[in-house]
Design a protein around this motif. Structure first.
Motif, mmCIF file in Angstrom:
data_model
loop_
_atom_site.group_PDB
_atom_site.id
_atom_site.type_symbol
_atom_site.label_atom_id
_atom_site.label_comp_id
_atom_site.label_asym_id
_atom_site.label_seq_id
_atom_site.Cartn_x
_atom_site.Cartn_y
_atom_site.Cartn_z
ATOM 1 N N HIS A 215 0.826 -1.206 0.000
ATOM 2 C CA HIS A 215 0.000 0.000 0.000
ATOM 3 C C HIS A 215 0.864 1.261 0.000
ATOM 4 C CE1 HIS A 215 -3.447 -2.542 0.560
ATOM 5 N NE2 HIS A 215 -2.907 -3.064 1.651
ATOM 6 N N VAL A 216 1.967 1.212 0.722
ATOM 7 C CA VAL A 216 2.910 2.338 0.710
ATOM 8 C C VAL A 216 3.478 2.501 -0.700
ATOM 9 C CG1 VAL A 216 5.103 3.215 1.609
ATOM 10 C CG2 VAL A 216 3.483 2.091 3.153
ATOM 11 N N ALA A 217 3.840 1.383 -1.332
ATOM 12 C CA ALA A 217 4.380 1.434 -2.701
ATOM 13 C C ALA A 217 3.343 1.983 -3.677
ATOM 14 C CB ALA A 217 4.839 0.047 -3.129
ATOM 15 N N GLU A 218 2.094 1.571 -3.527
ATOM 16 C CA GLU A 218 1.037 2.076 -4.412
ATOM 17 C C GLU A 218 0.862 3.580 -4.239
ATOM 18 O OE1 GLU A 218 -2.459 -0.289 -3.725
ATOM 19 O OE2 GLU A 218 -1.405 -2.122 -4.291
ATOM 20 N N PHE A 219 0.895 4.053 -2.990
ATOM 21 C CA PHE A 219 0.794 5.489 -2.742
ATOM 22 C C PHE A 219 1.968 6.213 -3.388
ATOM 23 C CE2 PHE A 219 1.791 9.262 -0.237
ATOM 24 C CZ PHE A 219 0.587 9.945 -0.332
ATOM 25 N N PHE A 220 3.177 5.698 -3.201
ATOM 26 C CA PHE A 220 4.376 6.283 -3.790
ATOM 27 C C PHE A 220 4.218 6.354 -5.306
ATOM 28 C CE2 PHE A 220 9.139 6.649 -2.964
ATOM 29 C CZ PHE A 220 9.430 7.155 -4.215
ATOM 30 N N HIS A 221 3.809 5.251 -5.910
ATOM 31 C CA HIS A 221 3.663 5.178 -7.365
ATOM 32 C C HIS A 221 2.649 6.213 -7.872
ATOM 33 C CE1 HIS A 221 3.268 3.494 -11.371
ATOM 34 N NE2 HIS A 221 1.961 3.429 -11.183
ATOM 35 N N LYS A 222 1.494 6.299 -7.235
ATOM 36 C CA LYS A 222 0.453 7.236 -7.668
ATOM 37 C C LYS A 222 0.873 8.684 -7.475
ATOM 38 C CE LYS A 222 -3.335 4.075 -6.908
ATOM 39 N NZ LYS A 222 -4.464 3.707 -6.058
ATOM 40 N N PHE A 223 1.610 8.957 -6.433
ATOM 41 C CA PHE A 223 2.022 10.321 -6.122
ATOM 42 C C PHE A 223 3.188 10.768 -7.002
ATOM 43 C CE2 PHE A 223 0.988 13.558 -3.151
ATOM 44 C CZ PHE A 223 2.132 14.306 -2.951
ATOM 45 N N ALA A 224 4.010 9.827 -7.464
ATOM 46 C CA ALA A 224 5.236 10.163 -8.194
ATOM 47 C C ALA A 224 5.000 10.642 -9.619
ATOM 48 C CB ALA A 224 6.169 8.964 -8.219
ATOM 49 N N TYR A 225 3.956 10.197 -10.279
ATOM 50 C CA TYR A 225 3.622 10.607 -11.647
ATOM 51 C C TYR A 225 4.633 10.197 -12.700
ATOM 52 C CZ TYR A 225 0.450 13.730 -9.165
ATOM 53 O OH TYR A 225 -0.499 14.244 -8.342
ATOM 54 N N GLN A 226 5.676 9.470 -12.365
ATOM 55 C CA GLN A 226 6.664 9.057 -13.352
ATOM 56 C C GLN A 226 7.369 7.791 -12.887
ATOM 57 O OE1 GLN A 226 9.964 11.761 -13.749
ATOM 58 N NE2 GLN A 226 9.995 12.240 -11.575
ATOM 59 N N LYS A 227 7.943 7.071 -13.834
ATOM 60 C CA LYS A 227 8.725 5.885 -13.492
ATOM 61 C C LYS A 227 10.060 6.343 -12.921
ATOM 62 C CE LYS A 227 5.690 3.101 -15.275
ATOM 63 N NZ LYS A 227 4.663 2.599 -14.438
ATOM 64 N N MET A 228 10.554 5.604 -11.954
ATOM 65 C CA MET A 228 11.808 5.965 -11.300
ATOM 66 C C MET A 228 12.763 4.786 -11.264
ATOM 67 S SD MET A 228 10.797 8.236 -8.047
ATOM 68 C CE MET A 228 9.477 9.412 -8.104
ATOM 69 N N SER A 229 14.015 5.116 -11.122
ATOM 70 C CA SER A 229 15.050 4.133 -10.849
ATOM 71 C C SER A 229 15.344 4.242 -9.355
ATOM 72 C CB SER A 229 16.298 4.435 -11.669
ATOM 73 O OG SER A 229 17.338 3.565 -11.288
ATOM 74 N N ILE A 230 15.151 3.145 -8.645
ATOM 75 C CA ILE A 230 15.273 3.167 -7.188
ATOM 76 C C ILE A 230 16.356 2.196 -6.760
ATOM 77 C CG2 ILE A 230 14.062 2.757 -5.013
ATOM 78 C CD1 ILE A 230 11.440 3.344 -6.606
#
Length: 132
Positions: free
Chosen positions: A65-80
């Motif tokens: 759920h934290v990852a989903e929130f991060f993904h929705k809030f980020a608006y772009q693909k990231m390299s982590i």
């Protein structure tokens, strides 16, 4: 209490997030907001997450759920890039987060040694990698 901090590395094209202290859902939301603001301000897509000092208060079942929130809030693909915690329970939560971010299309790599961190810093995002 969370003392997490974000360190910009503009010249190298990434931000570093050092999780320090108590990390729960509320502090995770606050940290994600700061990460996204820094990513947008610096115009980078690479994020180094350092969990070595974290006191993880997020359950494994909450991590997706934290990852989903991060993904929705980020608006772009990231390299982590992820530097794991020393605590096995925290590592399980971090791995669940990493796997979910990977499933959502982000590039995720767990960095196990100092040389891995140096290599990640020096290598631009290229494609998807498997979190482990």
């Amino acid at each position: 209490m969370s003392f997490s901090r974000i360190i910009p590395h503009r010249a190298a094209g990434y931000i570093e997030v050092v999780f320090d202290g108590h990390e729960d859902w509320l502090s995770a939301v606050d940290t994600i907001e700061l990460i996204v603001a820094a990513v947008e301000q610096l115009d980078v897509q690479r994020v180094l997450l350092d969990f070595r000092l974290v006191d993880m208060r997020i359950a494994v079942s909450e991590a997706p759920h934290v990852a989903e929130f991060f993904h929705k809030f980020a608006y772009q693909k990231m390299s982590i890039g992820i530097i794991q915690a020393g605590d096995l329970r925290a590592c399980a939560t971090i791995n669940a987060f990493a796997d979910n971010m990977l499933a959502q299309g982000h590039e995720v790599v767990c960095l196990e040694a100092a040389a891995d961190v140096v290599a990640w810093i020096g290598t631009p995002a290229t494609g998807l990698r498997r979190a482990s």
